[in-house]
Design a protein around this motif. Structure first.
Motif, mmCIF file in Angstrom:
data_model
loop_
_atom_site.group_PDB
_atom_site.id
_atom_site.type_symbol
_atom_site.label_atom_id
_atom_site.label_comp_id
_atom_site.label_asym_id
_atom_site.label_seq_id
_atom_site.Cartn_x
_atom_site.Cartn_y
_atom_site.Cartn_z
ATOM 1 N N ASN A 160 38.902 42.156 30.101
ATOM 2 C CA ASN A 160 40.253 41.387 30.379
ATOM 3 C C ASN A 160 40.781 41.232 32.086
ATOM 4 N N PHE A 161 39.540 40.825 32.627
ATOM 5 C CA PHE A 161 39.911 40.636 34.177
ATOM 6 C C PHE A 161 40.703 39.549 34.474
ATOM 7 N N ILE A 162 40.931 38.476 33.513
ATOM 8 C CA ILE A 162 41.699 37.542 33.967
ATOM 9 C C ILE A 162 43.331 38.048 33.689
ATOM 10 N N LEU A 178 36.076 40.795 42.353
ATOM 11 C CA LEU A 178 35.747 40.947 41.042
ATOM 12 C C LEU A 178 34.290 41.497 41.147
ATOM 13 N N HIS A 179 33.865 42.666 40.699
ATOM 14 C CA HIS A 179 32.504 43.220 40.551
ATOM 15 C C HIS A 179 32.134 42.535 39.061
ATOM 16 N N GLY A 180 30.880 41.851 38.920
ATOM 17 C CA GLY A 180 30.786 41.029 37.692
ATOM 18 C C GLY A 180 30.218 42.271 36.728
ATOM 19 N N ARG A 181 30.644 43.214 36.549
ATOM 20 C CA ARG A 181 30.189 44.114 35.338
ATOM 21 C C ARG A 181 31.233 44.933 34.666
ATOM 22 N N THR A 182 30.915 45.786 33.683
ATOM 23 C CA THR A 182 32.099 46.414 32.946
ATOM 24 C C THR A 182 31.448 47.964 33.246
ATOM 25 N N GLN A 183 32.555 48.714 32.914
ATOM 26 C CA GLN A 183 32.501 50.099 33.203
ATOM 27 C C GLN A 183 31.081 50.597 32.484
ATOM 28 N N LYS A 184 31.022 49.930 31.147
ATOM 29 C CA LYS A 184 29.739 50.419 30.388
ATOM 30 C C LYS A 184 28.417 50.082 30.893
ATOM 31 N N TRP A 193 28.060 36.368 37.133
ATOM 32 C CA TRP A 193 28.920 35.774 38.220
ATOM 33 C C TRP A 193 29.557 34.513 37.629
ATOM 34 N N ALA A 194 29.478 34.013 36.205
ATOM 35 C CA ALA A 194 30.262 33.080 35.698
ATOM 36 C C ALA A 194 31.406 33.371 35.687
ATOM 37 N N GLN A 195 31.892 34.519 35.270
ATOM 38 C CA GLN A 195 33.356 35.047 35.219
ATOM 39 C C GLN A 195 34.035 35.061 36.460
ATOM 40 N N ILE A 196 33.226 35.330 37.687
ATOM 41 C CA ILE A 196 33.696 35.121 38.990
ATOM 42 C C ILE A 196 34.543 33.945 39.195
ATOM 43 N N GLY A 197 33.605 32.658 38.530
ATOM 44 C CA GLY A 197 34.001 31.392 38.831
ATOM 45 C C GLY A 197 35.263 31.095 37.934
ATOM 46 N N GLU A 198 35.108 31.823 36.825
ATOM 47 C CA GLU A 198 36.264 31.544 35.984
ATOM 48 C C GLU A 198 37.638 32.061 36.308
ATOM 49 N N LEU A 199 37.432 33.297 37.072
ATOM 50 C CA LEU A 199 38.754 33.805 37.662
ATOM 51 C C LEU A 199 39.286 32.886 38.652
ATOM 52 N N LYS A 200 38.408 32.322 39.721
ATOM 53 C CA LYS A 200 38.600 31.463 40.627
ATOM 54 C C LYS A 200 39.539 30.297 40.149
ATOM 55 N N ARG A 201 38.971 29.865 38.999
ATOM 56 C CA ARG A 201 39.785 28.688 38.753
ATOM 57 C C ARG A 201 41.137 29.191 38.357
ATOM 58 N N ARG A 202 41.050 30.279 37.852
ATOM 59 C CA ARG A 202 42.731 30.509 37.089
ATOM 60 C C ARG A 202 43.588 31.060 38.313
ATOM 61 N N THR A 226 30.335 29.962 42.108
ATOM 62 C CA THR A 226 31.544 30.387 41.752
ATOM 63 C C THR A 226 32.869 29.672 42.442
ATOM 64 N N ASP A 227 32.511 29.223 43.512
ATOM 65 C CA ASP A 227 33.357 28.552 44.459
ATOM 66 C C ASP A 227 34.419 29.700 44.990
ATOM 67 N N CYS A 228 33.991 31.098 44.919
ATOM 68 C CA CYS A 228 34.834 31.965 45.212
ATOM 69 C C CYS A 228 35.093 32.001 46.941
#
Ligand SMILES: Cc1cc2nc3c(=O)[nH]c(=O)nc-3n(C[C@H](O)[C@H](O)[C@H](O)COP(=O)(O)O)c2cc1C
Length: 338
Positions: A160-162, A178-184, A193-202, A226-228
């Motif tokens: 639910n990072f976004i 954003l650290h690209g891991r979950t608690q688990k 890292w893909a999720q870092i790019g996703e967040l950057k776009r949003r 990621t374009d971060c």
């Protein structure tokens, strides 16, 4: 470097940031001495080790030690960790009044059971209401920008990072790291890292990427893929603070390693004499690791308790590796060092 002549790489609210590599906050590692070294080597700003505001509110003296920083270290962010929005806001206001940091960062990433279990750190990611309240109240309580550092989510079924980043930004956050891991998957799986790019776009505020950057090539690849806006380096910085000047460890001459080690030992003792040489050992071990020091010699170095004796041992070890005492400082860590 005349920063006024350059344009900033990113803005955190109205605060300009020059540079794209930043030391990640690390409990027990990113203390004032190490942060200062990384800033001198190019880290773009500093974040404190987390301040547990439950302990801070109860006036535990060690929390104040974690708030020490040098004026020349600015921009300096104080990171808060708790599960109570009101207490975080009250402590943020007190910290701002007493220590004048440039930013307040909210820890939504710490995965230690004792922390996450009580709903602090990454535990916040299971409680959107707490995220909303924290950013709303903390931004109201202070005059400086408030930032977030989070993971992907609690587990694979709850990325639910976004949603939480958007919630944080709606409530005043000026940046998300954003650290690209979950608690688990605490540290045992590779960071994604893909999720870092996703967040950057949003998001319409800067995004810092974090997780598993171990080399200059990794940092460049994270920026490209990621374009971060910037990259935070954590564990790899312990053995290679030179990464902040875009150098891999094998590019750093022994003379520079010696100068950092020597400065750091002295500075740590000066700032926190009551802790002795012990906290320095983990860095010394990491700095010496590439040189294949004989086991007995390493043991002597890492069991020495007395600052003067250890200084002499450090000198002798580095001299045997080719470092020289009389050589000029390559980077003068004492400049700005008040
Ligand atoms: C020893 C240690 C202590 C840490 N302490 C903190 C902390 O106080 N605050 C925080 O936000 N993250 C903390 N982290 C997480 C790091 O900031 C970073 O997100 C994580 O190590 C991933 O980056 P890396 O792969 O470059 O190490 C810690 C990590 C380590 C290894």
């Amino acid at each position: 470097m005349d920063q006024a002549a350059l344009s900033p790489n990113l803005m955190i609210g109205e605060l300009p940031i020059y540079g794209q590599l930043i030391l990640a906050p690390m409990d027990g590692l990113s203390d004032a001495s190490f942060r200062w070294i990384t800033r001198k080597l190019g880290s773009a700003y500093s974040v404190s080790e987390f301040i547990n505001t439950l302990d801070y509110a109860n006036q535990k003296s060690y929390e104040k030690k974690r708030l020490l920083f040098r004026e020349a270290e600015r921009p300096f962010a104080v990171q808060l960790l708790d599960n109570d929005a009101v207490r975080m806001a009250e402590c943020a206001a007190r910290i701002e009044e007493e220590f004048h940091p440039d930013m307040i960062d909210i820890n939504m990433g710490c995965s230690a059971k004792s922390v996450a279990g009580r709903g602090a750190g990454v535990g916040m990611m299971r409680n959107p209401q707490l995220v909303r309240d924290t950013f709303r109240l903390v931004t109201q309580a202070v005059n400086v920008p408030v930032t977030a550092k989070m993971r992907l989510g609690w587990d694979e079924t709850s990325h639910n990072f976004i949603e939480l980043s958007e919630l944080a930004v709606e409530n005043g956050a000026k940046l998300v790291a954003l650290h690209g891991r979950t608690q688990k998957n605490s540290f045992n799986k590779p960071a994604r890292w893909a999720q870092i790019g996703e967040l950057k776009r949003r998001l319409n505020v800067p995004v810092i990427g974090n997780g598993d950057v171990k080399s200059v090539a990794d940092a460049k690849r994270m920026l490209e893929e990621t374009d971060c806006d910037a990259v935070m380096v954590g564990r790899a910085a312990k053995a290679n603070p030179w990464i902040f000047s875009w150098r891999d460890r094998d590019e750093v001459p022994v003379q520079e390693v010696y100068q950092v080690a020597r400065f750091q030992l002295e500075d740590m003792i000066r700032l926190q004499p009551e802790r002795g040489v012990m906290p320095f050992r983990k860095y010394l071990k990491a700095y010496l690791d590439p040189y294949e020091i004989p086991r007995e010699q390493m043991k002597t170095l890492l069991t020495s308790n007395e600052p003067e004796a250890l200084t002499k041992l450090v000198d002798d070890t580095f001299f045997s590796l080719g470092a020289r005492a009389e050589e000029q400082q390559i980077i003068d860590y004492s400049i700005g060092n008040e």
